[in-house]
Scaffold this active site. Structure first.
Site, mmCIF file in Angstrom:
data_model
loop_
_atom_site.group_PDB
_atom_site.id
_atom_site.type_symbol
_atom_site.label_atom_id
_atom_site.label_comp_id
_atom_site.label_asym_id
_atom_site.label_seq_id
_atom_site.Cartn_x
_atom_site.Cartn_y
_atom_site.Cartn_z
ATOM 1 N N HIS A 3 -3.180 7.624 2.410
ATOM 2 C CA HIS A 3 -3.605 6.304 1.941
ATOM 3 C C HIS A 3 -4.953 6.007 2.578
ATOM 4 C CE1 HIS A 3 -3.888 2.169 1.003
ATOM 5 N NE2 HIS A 3 -3.572 1.734 2.202
ATOM 6 N N ASN A 49 -10.042 0.276 0.410
ATOM 7 C CA ASN A 49 -8.582 0.349 0.305
ATOM 8 C C ASN A 49 -8.154 -0.204 -1.059
ATOM 9 O OD1 ASN A 49 -5.820 0.015 0.483
ATOM 10 N ND2 ASN A 49 -5.843 -0.885 2.540
ATOM 11 N N CYS A 62 0.812 -1.229 0.000
ATOM 12 C CA CYS A 62 0.000 0.000 0.000
ATOM 13 C C CYS A 62 0.841 1.274 0.000
ATOM 14 C CB CYS A 62 -0.952 -0.002 1.187
ATOM 15 S SG CYS A 62 -2.161 -1.330 1.112
#
Ligand SMILES: CC(C)(COP(=O)(O)OP(=O)(O)OC[C@H]1O[C@@H](n2cnc3c(N)ncnc32)[C@H](O)[C@@H]1OP(=O)(O)O)[C@@H](O)C(=O)NCCC(=O)NCCS
Length: 329
Positions: free
Chosen positions: A256, A286, A115
Protein backbone atom coordinates in the site's frame (compact mmCIF):
# COMPACT_ATOMS: atom_id res chain seq x y z
CA UNK A 1 -11.75 -32.25 -4.54
CA UNK A 2 -10.03 -30.17 -7.23
CA UNK A 3 -7.57 -27.67 -5.86
CA UNK A 4 -8.85 -24.49 -7.49
CA UNK A 5 -6.73 -21.35 -7.42
CA UNK A 6 -7.45 -17.73 -8.34
CA UNK A 7 -5.05 -16.89 -11.13
CA UNK A 8 -4.31 -13.26 -12.05
CA UNK A 9 -5.11 -12.83 -15.74
CA UNK A 10 -5.15 -9.06 -16.24
CA UNK A 11 -4.64 -5.68 -14.65
CA UNK A 12 -5.69 -2.13 -15.45
CA UNK A 13 -5.60 1.32 -13.93
CA UNK A 14 -6.94 4.81 -14.31
CA UNK A 15 -5.69 8.15 -13.01
CA UNK A 16 -7.56 11.44 -13.43
CA UNK A 17 -5.85 13.85 -15.83
CA UNK A 18 -5.53 16.68 -13.32
CA UNK A 19 -2.23 16.65 -11.38
CA UNK A 20 -1.72 18.68 -8.20
CA UNK A 21 1.94 19.14 -7.26
CA UNK A 22 3.33 19.83 -3.80
CA UNK A 23 4.36 23.30 -4.93
CA UNK A 24 0.80 24.05 -6.06
CA UNK A 25 -0.54 22.78 -2.72
CA UNK A 26 1.99 24.86 -0.78
CA UNK A 27 0.47 27.99 -2.32
CA UNK A 28 -2.77 27.20 -0.44
CA UNK A 29 -1.51 25.85 2.90
CA UNK A 30 1.48 26.43 5.19
CA UNK A 31 3.67 23.63 3.80
CA UNK A 32 6.41 23.02 1.24
CA UNK A 33 7.50 20.50 -1.38
CA UNK A 34 10.60 19.94 0.77
CA UNK A 35 8.55 19.01 3.91
CA UNK A 36 6.04 16.81 2.09
CA UNK A 37 8.55 14.90 -0.03
CA UNK A 38 11.03 14.39 2.82
CA UNK A 39 8.42 13.08 5.30
CA UNK A 40 6.26 11.09 2.86
CA UNK A 41 7.99 10.64 -0.52
CA UNK A 42 4.97 12.27 -2.20
CA UNK A 43 5.62 14.85 -4.94
CA UNK A 44 2.22 15.05 -6.62
CA UNK A 45 -1.26 13.48 -6.70
CA UNK A 46 -4.06 13.13 -9.28
CA UNK A 47 -7.38 14.82 -8.53
CA UNK A 48 -10.70 13.74 -10.05
CA UNK A 49 -12.52 16.25 -12.24
CA UNK A 50 -15.82 17.74 -11.08
CA UNK A 51 -18.44 15.05 -11.49
CA UNK A 52 -15.89 12.25 -11.96
CA UNK A 53 -16.94 9.46 -9.61
CA UNK A 54 -15.46 6.29 -8.13
CA UNK A 55 -17.61 4.22 -10.52
CA UNK A 56 -16.33 6.15 -13.58
CA UNK A 57 -12.72 5.52 -12.61
CA UNK A 58 -13.46 1.88 -11.72
CA UNK A 59 -15.03 1.30 -15.15
CA UNK A 60 -12.06 2.89 -16.93
CA UNK A 61 -9.55 0.75 -14.98
CA UNK A 62 -11.66 -2.38 -15.52
CA UNK A 63 -11.87 -1.90 -19.29
CA UNK A 64 -8.07 -1.85 -19.39
CA UNK A 65 -7.90 -5.00 -17.22
CA UNK A 66 -10.38 -6.76 -19.53
CA UNK A 67 -8.31 -5.78 -22.55
CA UNK A 68 -5.12 -6.93 -20.82
CA UNK A 69 -6.71 -10.31 -19.99
CA UNK A 70 -8.25 -10.70 -23.44
CA UNK A 71 -11.63 -11.86 -22.09
CA UNK A 72 -15.23 -10.87 -22.77
CA UNK A 73 -16.94 -8.78 -20.05
CA UNK A 74 -19.76 -11.33 -20.03
CA UNK A 75 -17.33 -13.89 -18.52
CA UNK A 76 -17.07 -11.84 -15.31
CA UNK A 77 -19.38 -13.41 -12.72
CA UNK A 78 -18.27 -11.48 -9.61
CA UNK A 79 -17.54 -7.75 -9.20
CA UNK A 80 -16.13 -6.37 -5.96
CA UNK A 81 -15.24 -2.70 -5.54
CA UNK A 82 -13.13 -1.73 -2.55
CA UNK A 83 -13.89 1.90 -1.78
CA UNK A 84 -14.50 4.33 1.08
CA UNK A 85 -15.75 6.95 -1.37
CA UNK A 86 -18.65 5.24 -3.18
CA UNK A 87 -20.87 7.25 -5.54
CA UNK A 88 -23.88 6.65 -3.28
CA UNK A 89 -24.72 5.11 0.08
CA UNK A 90 -26.50 2.53 -2.03
CA UNK A 91 -26.62 0.92 -4.55
CA UNK A 92 -23.06 -0.32 -4.43
CA UNK A 93 -20.53 1.17 -6.82
CA UNK A 94 -19.94 -2.42 -7.99
CA UNK A 95 -23.42 -2.77 -9.52
CA UNK A 96 -22.87 0.39 -11.56
CA UNK A 97 -19.56 -1.01 -12.76
CA UNK A 98 -21.17 -4.37 -13.58
CA UNK A 99 -23.84 -2.68 -15.70
CA UNK A 100 -21.41 -0.33 -17.48
CA UNK A 101 -19.15 -3.24 -18.44
CA UNK A 102 -21.91 -5.63 -19.45
CA UNK A 103 -20.71 -8.27 -16.99
CA UNK A 104 -22.91 -11.29 -16.27
CA UNK A 105 -25.55 -11.23 -13.53
CA UNK A 106 -23.35 -12.61 -10.75
CA UNK A 107 -22.94 -10.90 -7.38
CA UNK A 108 -21.64 -7.33 -7.26
CA UNK A 109 -20.93 -5.49 -4.03
CA UNK A 110 -18.63 -2.97 -2.33
CA UNK A 111 -16.15 -3.64 0.45
CA UNK A 112 -15.11 -0.94 2.87
CA UNK A 113 -11.95 -1.55 4.85
CA UNK A 114 -10.33 1.86 4.22
CA UNK A 115 -6.79 1.54 2.84
CA UNK A 116 -6.81 -2.25 3.38
CA UNK A 117 -9.90 -2.53 1.16
CA UNK A 118 -8.17 -4.09 -1.82
CA UNK A 119 -6.60 -6.88 0.27
CA UNK A 120 -10.02 -7.56 1.86
CA UNK A 121 -11.71 -7.62 -1.57
CA UNK A 122 -9.01 -9.88 -3.00
CA UNK A 123 -9.44 -12.29 -0.10
CA UNK A 124 -13.21 -12.42 -0.58
CA UNK A 125 -12.91 -12.95 -4.34
CA UNK A 126 -10.34 -15.70 -3.78
CA UNK A 127 -12.74 -17.49 -1.46
CA UNK A 128 -15.61 -17.25 -3.98
CA UNK A 129 -13.33 -18.78 -6.60
CA UNK A 130 -11.81 -21.50 -4.41
CA UNK A 131 -15.26 -22.66 -3.33
CA UNK A 132 -16.46 -22.82 -6.93
CA UNK A 133 -19.03 -20.00 -6.59
CA UNK A 134 -17.24 -17.80 -9.13
CA UNK A 135 -15.10 -18.49 -12.15
CA UNK A 136 -13.99 -15.00 -13.11
CA UNK A 137 -13.78 -12.19 -10.56
CA UNK A 138 -13.11 -8.51 -11.11
CA UNK A 139 -11.52 -6.93 -8.03
CA UNK A 140 -11.27 -3.15 -8.06
CA UNK A 141 -10.02 -0.40 -5.78
CA UNK A 142 -11.40 3.04 -6.65
CA UNK A 143 -11.22 6.21 -4.57
CA UNK A 144 -11.99 9.92 -4.75
CA UNK A 145 -10.37 10.88 -1.46
CA UNK A 146 -10.13 14.50 -2.68
CA UNK A 147 -13.85 14.73 -1.74
CA UNK A 148 -13.28 13.73 1.92
CA UNK A 149 -10.23 15.87 2.64
CA UNK A 150 -10.15 18.99 4.77
CA UNK A 151 -8.10 21.10 2.35
CA UNK A 152 -7.09 23.37 5.24
CA UNK A 153 -5.62 20.55 7.35
CA UNK A 154 -1.99 20.33 6.24
CA UNK A 155 -1.51 17.17 8.29
CA UNK A 156 -3.83 15.17 6.01
CA UNK A 157 -4.60 16.99 2.74
CA UNK A 158 -1.05 16.56 1.43
CA UNK A 159 -1.18 12.78 1.76
CA UNK A 160 -3.99 11.55 -0.49
CA UNK A 161 -4.94 11.33 -4.18
CA UNK A 162 -7.58 9.85 -6.51
CA UNK A 163 -7.45 6.87 -8.87
CA UNK A 164 -8.53 3.31 -9.56
CA UNK A 165 -6.96 -0.07 -10.25
CA UNK A 166 -8.49 -3.40 -11.28
CA UNK A 167 -7.35 -7.01 -11.18
CA UNK A 168 -9.03 -9.93 -12.94
CA UNK A 169 -8.87 -13.36 -11.34
CA UNK A 170 -9.84 -16.61 -13.03
CA UNK A 171 -10.43 -20.05 -11.55
CA UNK A 172 -7.55 -22.31 -12.47
CA UNK A 173 -6.93 -25.97 -11.67
CA UNK A 174 -3.29 -25.68 -12.72
CA UNK A 175 -3.37 -28.07 -15.64
CA UNK A 176 -3.43 -25.44 -18.40
CA UNK A 177 -0.35 -25.22 -20.64
CA UNK A 178 2.37 -22.73 -19.81
CA UNK A 179 2.23 -23.06 -16.02
CA UNK A 180 5.52 -21.77 -14.67
CA UNK A 181 8.00 -24.34 -13.43
CA UNK A 182 8.68 -22.47 -10.21
CA UNK A 183 5.15 -22.75 -8.82
CA UNK A 184 1.51 -22.76 -9.74
CA UNK A 185 0.09 -19.30 -10.47
CA UNK A 186 -2.62 -17.94 -8.24
CA UNK A 187 -3.43 -16.44 -4.86
CA UNK A 188 -1.56 -18.55 -2.30
CA UNK A 189 -3.10 -17.08 0.85
CA UNK A 190 -4.60 -13.92 2.29
CA UNK A 191 -4.38 -12.70 5.89
CA UNK A 192 -6.85 -10.14 7.24
CA UNK A 193 -6.96 -8.33 10.57
CA UNK A 194 -8.79 -5.51 12.34
CA UNK A 195 -8.59 -3.87 15.74
CA UNK A 196 -11.54 -1.55 16.27
CA UNK A 197 -10.08 -0.18 19.49
CA UNK A 198 -8.01 2.15 17.31
CA UNK A 199 -10.88 3.80 15.41
CA UNK A 200 -9.88 7.24 16.70
CA UNK A 201 -6.48 7.18 15.02
CA UNK A 202 -7.81 7.45 11.47
CA UNK A 203 -11.44 8.06 10.55
CA UNK A 204 -13.90 10.25 8.64
CA UNK A 205 -16.05 12.43 10.90
CA UNK A 206 -19.31 12.08 9.00
CA UNK A 207 -21.57 9.75 7.06
CA UNK A 208 -25.09 9.03 5.90
CA UNK A 209 -26.13 7.44 9.18
CA UNK A 210 -24.83 10.22 11.44
CA UNK A 211 -24.24 13.69 10.01
CA UNK A 212 -25.81 13.07 6.58
CA UNK A 213 -22.68 14.64 5.11
CA UNK A 214 -19.54 12.90 3.91
CA UNK A 215 -17.26 14.42 6.57
CA UNK A 216 -13.48 14.76 6.33
CA UNK A 217 -10.47 12.64 7.31
CA UNK A 218 -9.04 12.97 10.82
CA UNK A 219 -5.75 11.30 11.64
CA UNK A 220 -3.18 10.99 14.41
CA UNK A 221 -0.34 10.57 11.90
CA UNK A 222 2.46 9.64 14.28
CA UNK A 223 0.43 6.85 15.95
CA UNK A 224 -0.74 5.47 12.59
CA UNK A 225 2.88 5.39 11.48
CA UNK A 226 3.91 3.42 14.59
CA UNK A 227 1.10 0.86 14.14
CA UNK A 228 1.85 0.57 10.41
CA UNK A 229 5.47 -0.48 10.84
CA UNK A 230 4.60 -2.93 13.61
CA UNK A 231 1.46 -4.53 12.15
CA UNK A 232 2.69 -4.79 8.56
CA UNK A 233 5.86 -6.55 9.72
CA UNK A 234 3.70 -9.00 11.69
CA UNK A 235 1.28 -9.81 8.87
CA UNK A 236 4.07 -10.25 6.34
CA UNK A 237 5.74 -12.81 8.63
CA UNK A 238 2.35 -14.51 9.03
CA UNK A 239 1.83 -14.77 5.25
CA UNK A 240 5.29 -16.21 4.61
CA UNK A 241 5.05 -18.69 7.50
CA UNK A 242 1.62 -19.92 6.32
CA UNK A 243 3.22 -20.96 3.03
CA UNK A 244 6.51 -22.26 4.44
CA UNK A 245 8.34 -19.46 2.62
CA UNK A 246 11.22 -17.22 3.54
CA UNK A 247 11.80 -13.52 2.81
CA UNK A 248 14.30 -14.59 0.14
CA UNK A 249 11.48 -16.28 -1.82
CA UNK A 250 9.70 -12.97 -2.46
CA UNK A 251 10.31 -11.51 -5.92
CA UNK A 252 8.25 -8.33 -5.58
CA UNK A 253 6.80 -6.27 -2.76
CA UNK A 254 3.69 -4.38 -3.87
CA UNK A 255 2.80 -2.42 -0.74
CA UNK A 256 0.00 0.00 0.00
CA UNK A 257 1.37 3.40 -0.98
CA UNK A 258 0.96 5.66 2.06
CA UNK A 259 4.44 6.81 2.98
CA UNK A 260 7.79 5.96 1.40
CA UNK A 261 9.39 5.59 4.84
CA UNK A 262 6.93 2.80 5.73
CA UNK A 263 7.48 1.18 2.30
CA UNK A 264 11.28 1.33 2.66
CA UNK A 265 11.09 -0.15 6.18
CA UNK A 266 9.17 -3.14 4.79
CA UNK A 267 11.59 -3.51 1.86
CA UNK A 268 14.54 -3.57 4.31
CA UNK A 269 12.76 -6.12 6.51
CA UNK A 270 12.38 -8.41 3.48
CA UNK A 271 15.97 -7.78 2.39
CA UNK A 272 14.70 -6.78 -1.06
CA UNK A 273 16.78 -4.55 -3.35
CA UNK A 274 15.09 -1.19 -4.02
CA UNK A 275 14.15 -2.14 -7.58
CA UNK A 276 12.08 -5.10 -6.32
CA UNK A 277 9.78 -2.81 -4.33
CA UNK A 278 7.04 -1.22 -6.44
CA UNK A 279 6.66 2.46 -5.55
CA UNK A 280 4.10 4.84 -6.98
CA UNK A 281 3.58 7.00 -3.88
CA UNK A 282 5.76 9.78 -5.33
CA UNK A 283 3.35 10.29 -8.24
CA UNK A 284 0.00 8.95 -6.95
CA UNK A 285 0.19 9.78 -3.20
CA UNK A 286 -2.07 7.59 -1.04
CA UNK A 287 -5.04 6.45 -3.14
CA UNK A 288 -6.31 4.22 -0.32
CA UNK A 289 -7.94 1.01 -1.64
CA UNK A 290 -6.76 1.85 -5.16
CA UNK A 291 -3.05 2.06 -4.39
CA UNK A 292 -2.13 -1.64 -4.64
CA UNK A 293 -3.97 -2.41 -7.91
CA UNK A 294 -2.61 0.85 -9.38
CA UNK A 295 0.92 -0.28 -8.45
CA UNK A 296 0.27 -3.82 -9.76
CA UNK A 297 -0.99 -2.47 -13.08
CA UNK A 298 2.06 -0.24 -13.46
CA UNK A 299 4.49 -3.06 -12.61
CA UNK A 300 2.88 -5.59 -14.94
CA UNK A 301 2.50 -3.14 -17.84
CA UNK A 302 6.23 -2.33 -17.53
CA UNK A 303 6.91 -6.08 -17.67
CA UNK A 304 8.54 -6.03 -14.24
CA UNK A 305 6.26 -8.65 -12.65
CA UNK A 306 6.19 -11.76 -14.86
CA UNK A 307 4.37 -15.09 -14.81
CA UNK A 308 5.78 -17.25 -12.01
CA UNK A 309 7.03 -14.37 -9.82
CA UNK A 310 6.06 -14.34 -6.13
CA UNK A 311 4.28 -11.09 -5.26
CA UNK A 312 3.72 -9.98 -1.67
CA UNK A 313 1.07 -7.31 -1.04
CA UNK A 314 0.38 -5.60 2.30
CA UNK A 315 -1.74 -2.73 3.56
CA UNK A 316 -2.96 -0.95 6.67
CA UNK A 317 -5.75 1.58 7.05
CA UNK A 318 -8.47 3.14 9.18
CA UNK A 319 -10.19 0.82 11.61
CA UNK A 320 -7.49 -0.12 12.13
CA UNK A 321 -7.56 -2.79 9.45
CA UNK A 322 -4.53 -4.49 7.96
CA UNK A 323 -3.68 -7.49 5.84
CA UNK A 324 -1.38 -9.22 3.39
CA UNK A 325 -1.70 -11.47 0.36
CA UNK A 326 0.76 -13.74 -1.41
CA UNK A 327 0.20 -14.22 -5.11
CA UNK A 328 2.19 -16.30 -7.57
CA UNK A 329 1.74 -14.21 -10.72
C1 LIG B 1 1.59 12.36 8.46
C2 LIG B 1 3.09 12.24 8.70
C3 LIG B 1 3.84 12.41 7.40
C4 LIG B 1 3.50 13.38 9.62
O1 LIG B 1 4.86 13.30 9.91
P1 LIG B 1 5.37 13.37 11.41
O2 LIG B 1 6.84 13.33 11.36
O3 LIG B 1 4.68 12.31 12.20
O4 LIG B 1 4.90 14.81 11.80
P2 LIG B 1 3.93 15.28 12.99
O5 LIG B 1 2.52 14.96 12.67
O6 LIG B 1 4.47 14.81 14.30
O7 LIG B 1 4.14 16.81 12.87
C5 LIG B 1 5.43 17.42 12.99
C6 LIG B 1 5.30 18.89 12.68
O8 LIG B 1 5.08 19.05 11.28
C7 LIG B 1 3.92 19.86 11.08
N1 LIG B 1 3.25 19.46 9.85
C8 LIG B 1 2.28 18.54 9.67
N2 LIG B 1 1.92 18.48 8.39
C9 LIG B 1 2.69 19.38 7.73
C10 LIG B 1 2.79 19.78 6.39
N3 LIG B 1 2.04 19.25 5.42
N4 LIG B 1 3.70 20.73 6.07
C11 LIG B 1 4.48 21.28 7.00
N5 LIG B 1 4.42 20.95 8.29
C12 LIG B 1 3.55 20.00 8.65
C13 LIG B 1 3.07 19.63 12.30
O9 LIG B 1 2.18 20.69 12.49
C14 LIG B 1 4.11 19.54 13.37
O10 LIG B 1 4.49 20.86 13.71
P3 LIG B 1 4.81 21.26 15.24
O11 LIG B 1 5.98 20.39 15.63
O12 LIG B 1 5.12 22.71 15.13
O13 LIG B 1 3.57 20.93 15.99
C15 LIG B 1 3.44 10.89 9.35
O14 LIG B 1 2.99 10.87 10.69
C16 LIG B 1 2.85 9.73 8.63
O15 LIG B 1 3.16 9.49 7.48
N6 LIG B 1 2.01 8.97 9.33
C17 LIG B 1 1.36 7.82 8.74
C18 LIG B 1 0.22 8.33 7.95
C19 LIG B 1 -0.36 7.32 7.07
O16 LIG B 1 0.35 6.56 6.45
N7 LIG B 1 -1.69 7.33 6.99
C20 LIG B 1 -2.41 6.53 6.10
C21 LIG B 1 -2.40 5.12 6.54
S1 LIG B 1 -3.39 4.26 5.47
Amino acid sequence: MTDIRSKAIGCGSYLPANILTNDQLAQRIDSSDEWISRRTGIRQRHIAADGERASDMAVAASKRAIEDAGIEPSEIDLVIVATSTPDHTFPATAVQVQAALGASGGPAFDVQAACTGFIYALSIADQFIRTGQSKCALVIGSEVFSRILDWEDRGTCVLFGDGAGALLLKASNGDEPGVAKNGRPGVMSTHLHADGRHVDLLYVDGGAGTTQTAGTIKMVGREVFRHAVDKLAGVVDEALAANGLDTSDVDWLVPHQANVRIIDAMGRKLGLPEDRVIKTVDRHANTSAASIPLALAEATSQNKIRRGDLVLMEAIGGGLTWGAALLRW
